[in-house]
Design a protein around this motif. Structure first.
Motif, mmCIF file in Angstrom:
data_model
loop_
_atom_site.group_PDB
_atom_site.id
_atom_site.type_symbol
_atom_site.label_atom_id
_atom_site.label_comp_id
_atom_site.label_asym_id
_atom_site.label_seq_id
_atom_site.Cartn_x
_atom_site.Cartn_y
_atom_site.Cartn_z
ATOM 1 N N ALA A 58 0.810 -1.355 0.091
ATOM 2 C CA ALA A 58 0.048 0.054 -0.116
ATOM 3 C C ALA A 58 0.697 1.281 0.070
ATOM 4 N N SER A 59 1.929 1.260 0.601
ATOM 5 C CA SER A 59 2.867 2.162 0.878
ATOM 6 C C SER A 59 3.445 2.683 -0.388
ATOM 7 N N ALA A 60 3.813 1.576 -1.113
ATOM 8 C CA ALA A 60 4.489 1.746 -2.450
ATOM 9 C C ALA A 60 3.446 2.201 -3.553
ATOM 10 N N ALA A 61 2.165 1.957 -3.341
ATOM 11 C CA ALA A 61 1.039 2.400 -4.216
ATOM 12 C C ALA A 61 0.718 3.807 -4.089
ATOM 13 N N PHE A 62 1.030 4.503 -2.821
ATOM 14 C CA PHE A 62 0.654 5.621 -2.423
ATOM 15 C C PHE A 62 1.889 6.550 -3.028
ATOM 16 N N ALA A 63 3.148 5.913 -2.934
ATOM 17 C CA ALA A 63 4.423 6.725 -3.583
ATOM 18 C C ALA A 63 4.119 6.800 -4.912
ATOM 19 N N PHE A 64 3.590 5.918 -5.707
ATOM 20 C CA PHE A 64 3.182 5.883 -6.876
ATOM 21 C C PHE A 64 2.511 7.152 -7.285
ATOM 22 N N ALA A 65 1.498 7.466 -6.567
ATOM 23 C CA ALA A 65 0.639 8.586 -6.709
ATOM 24 C C ALA A 65 1.493 9.684 -6.964
ATOM 25 N N HIS A 66 2.521 9.900 -5.972
ATOM 26 C CA HIS A 66 3.312 11.168 -5.618
ATOM 27 C C HIS A 66 3.985 11.072 -7.129
ATOM 28 N N VAL A 67 4.642 10.164 -7.436
ATOM 29 C CA VAL A 67 5.433 10.152 -8.748
ATOM 30 C C VAL A 67 4.645 10.582 -9.855
ATOM 31 N N VAL A 68 3.380 9.756 -10.167
ATOM 32 C CA VAL A 68 2.835 10.173 -11.067
ATOM 33 C C VAL A 68 2.217 11.447 -11.421
ATOM 34 N N GLY A 69 1.722 12.098 -10.463
ATOM 35 C CA GLY A 69 1.256 13.276 -10.207
ATOM 36 C C GLY A 69 2.479 14.338 -10.466
ATOM 37 N N ARG A 70 3.517 13.969 -10.075
ATOM 38 C CA ARG A 70 4.649 14.931 -10.366
ATOM 39 C C ARG A 70 4.787 14.994 -11.968
ATOM 40 N N GLY A 71 5.056 13.594 -12.231
ATOM 41 C CA GLY A 71 5.416 13.511 -13.498
ATOM 42 C C GLY A 71 4.492 14.025 -14.731
ATOM 43 N N VAL A 72 3.315 14.168 -14.564
ATOM 44 C CA VAL A 72 2.346 14.806 -15.550
ATOM 45 C C VAL A 72 1.796 16.034 -15.162
ATOM 46 N N HIS A 73 2.505 16.818 -14.131
ATOM 47 C CA HIS A 73 1.931 18.062 -13.619
ATOM 48 C C HIS A 73 1.954 19.105 -14.541
ATOM 49 N N ALA A 74 2.778 19.160 -15.494
ATOM 50 C CA ALA A 74 2.884 20.167 -16.566
ATOM 51 C C ALA A 74 1.691 19.987 -17.751
ATOM 52 N N GLU A 75 1.198 18.896 -18.015
ATOM 53 C CA GLU A 75 0.091 18.476 -18.912
ATOM 54 C C GLU A 75 -1.191 18.261 -18.204
ATOM 55 N N ILE A 97 -5.897 6.686 -15.241
ATOM 56 C CA ILE A 97 -6.216 5.276 -14.691
ATOM 57 C C ILE A 97 -5.446 4.506 -13.956
ATOM 58 N N ALA A 98 -3.973 4.628 -14.254
ATOM 59 C CA ALA A 98 -2.788 3.882 -13.306
ATOM 60 C C ALA A 98 -3.006 4.428 -11.865
ATOM 61 N N MET A 99 -3.191 6.067 -11.855
ATOM 62 C CA MET A 99 -3.408 6.363 -10.158
ATOM 63 C C MET A 99 -4.828 5.598 -9.571
ATOM 64 N N SER A 100 -5.879 5.420 -10.281
ATOM 65 C CA SER A 100 -7.057 4.862 -9.853
ATOM 66 C C SER A 100 -6.942 3.461 -9.577
ATOM 67 N N LEU A 101 -6.363 2.746 -10.282
ATOM 68 C CA LEU A 101 -6.193 1.318 -9.998
ATOM 69 C C LEU A 101 -5.398 0.931 -8.859
ATOM 70 N N VAL A 102 -3.869 1.847 -9.142
ATOM 71 C CA VAL A 102 -2.827 1.423 -8.411
ATOM 72 C C VAL A 102 -3.192 1.818 -6.848
ATOM 73 N N SER A 103 -3.386 3.347 -6.704
ATOM 74 C CA SER A 103 -3.259 4.060 -5.629
ATOM 75 C C SER A 103 -4.657 4.065 -5.017
ATOM 76 N N THR A 104 -5.854 4.402 -5.721
ATOM 77 C CA THR A 104 -7.144 4.559 -4.969
ATOM 78 C C THR A 104 -7.862 3.209 -4.785
ATOM 79 N N VAL A 105 -7.739 2.162 -5.586
ATOM 80 C CA VAL A 105 -8.311 0.885 -5.414
ATOM 81 C C VAL A 105 -7.445 0.145 -4.705
ATOM 82 N N PHE A 106 -6.175 -0.489 -5.397
ATOM 83 C CA PHE A 106 -5.389 -1.256 -4.643
ATOM 84 C C PHE A 106 -4.552 -0.866 -3.473
ATOM 85 N N GLY A 107 -4.282 0.436 -3.372
ATOM 86 C CA GLY A 107 -3.515 0.923 -2.268
ATOM 87 C C GLY A 107 -4.420 1.094 -0.997
#
Length: 305
Positions: free
Chosen positions: A27-44, A235-245
């Motif tokens: 779960a901690s890895a899944a929440f960290a994933f949300a941080h990285v994705v959010g930062r990675g796409v912040h410009a778009e 979709i990745a954040m929904s499945l990995v962080s919201t649901v799975f995590g």
């Protein structure tokens, strides 16, 4: 169910405890994933839209699995719609603060600041629930505050004296405080409602509260683009962080209790740092290491008993 009293002495001596540790680590890895994705796409992808669609799609994914539970618990849902709405607003507004903050700070910074959440939870428990702190716990809280100060000021005394803080770090800090407020108020949800039905309703009511902010962002700032990057990231954040995590985190909390589960939040900066270095070309600095050490020691002192 939580572990029996004897097994609570050593989580690692039972199969259930080991399963809980694995669930909370993932779960901690899944929440960290949300941080990285959010930062990675912040410009778009705009932050409020990213947060709104992440949670809404997560609710849609959960719907087929929990519909029977929702139907069976409909009377309890109607009876407790007020506390559920409060929890939903606090949780998703906090997550939205995190997404906005990632526009101004790094994923590593966000994850380390977010690790202060257990300390905020203890402080709120003291203020709202009138829990008493031991001396060691008070020292732990102080270390946590110092650690966050190191992160926000980046070891620059002038920034502290002139209050020239990074706006993103402040928003991450506010989001962490919101998550702690959410944890304290979870006791208002009756056990008869069931964790799945409660989680679904919290997400839905939270999305309703965030919807006006999403509409304002779309009109004034920019809409969520219909692009491969936006679709894949949501979709990745929904499945990995919201649901799975979230499901794994809830399960781990059930098995070993919230105090011990809270210790696993310390793993989020580690996972986020590794992911950010691998995928976002971020680098680890001395002040981040010092901050992480201070917060980790502080949280251990707060939660070790």
């Amino acid at each position: 169910m939580s572990l029996p009293a004897k097994e609570n002495i050593s989580v690692f001596r039972s199969r259930t405890g080991l399963y809980a540790c694995l669930a909370l680590t993932l779960a901690s890895a899944a929440f960290a994933f949300a941080h990285v994705v959010g930062r990675g796409v912040h410009a778009e992808v705009p932050p409020v839209g990213l947060s709104f669609w992440r949670w809404l799609i997560g609710a849609i994914v959960l719907w087929p699995f929990i519909y029977p539970s929702l139907k069976a618990n409909a009377p309890d849902i109607r009876k407790h719609i007020g506390p559920l709405t409060l929890l939903g607003g606090v949780m998703i507004l906090s997550a939205t603060c995190l997404m906005i903050g990632l526009n101004f700070t790094t994923a590593i910074n966000a994850s380390i600041i977010n690790a202060i959440q257990p300390v905020f939870t203890v402080l709120l428990a003291m203020l709202i629930l009138h829990d008493r702190l031991r001396l060691s716990q008070s020292c732990g809280v102080a270390l946590g505050v110092i650690g966050v100060t190191v992160m926000i000021t980046r070891m620059d005394l002038a920034a502290l004296l002139q209050l020239q803080f990074n706006a993103g770090d402040i928003l991450i800090l506010l989001g962490s405080m919101g998550y702690s407020l959410y944890a304290i108020n979870l006791r208002k949800v009756p056990e008869s409602l069931g964790p799945s039905a409660a989680l679904f309703m919290i997400i839905v009511t939270g999305c309703v509260i965030v919807l006006p902010f999403y509409v304002i962002e779309t009109i004034i700032y920019t809409p969520v683009p219909i692009s491969a990057t936006a679709i894949y990231s949501i979709i990745a954040m929904s499945l990995v962080s919201t649901v799975f995590g979230t499901l794994l985190w809830n399960r781990g909390n059930q098995l070993i209790g919230p105090s011990r589960a809270g210790m696993f939040i310390n793993l989020i900066p580690i996972f986020a740092a590794v992911m950010a270095i691998l995928f976002l070309d971020e680098s680890l600095t001395l002040y981040q290491v010092i901050c992480a050490v201070l917060i980790s020691i502080g949280i251990f002192m707060v939660l070790r008993r």
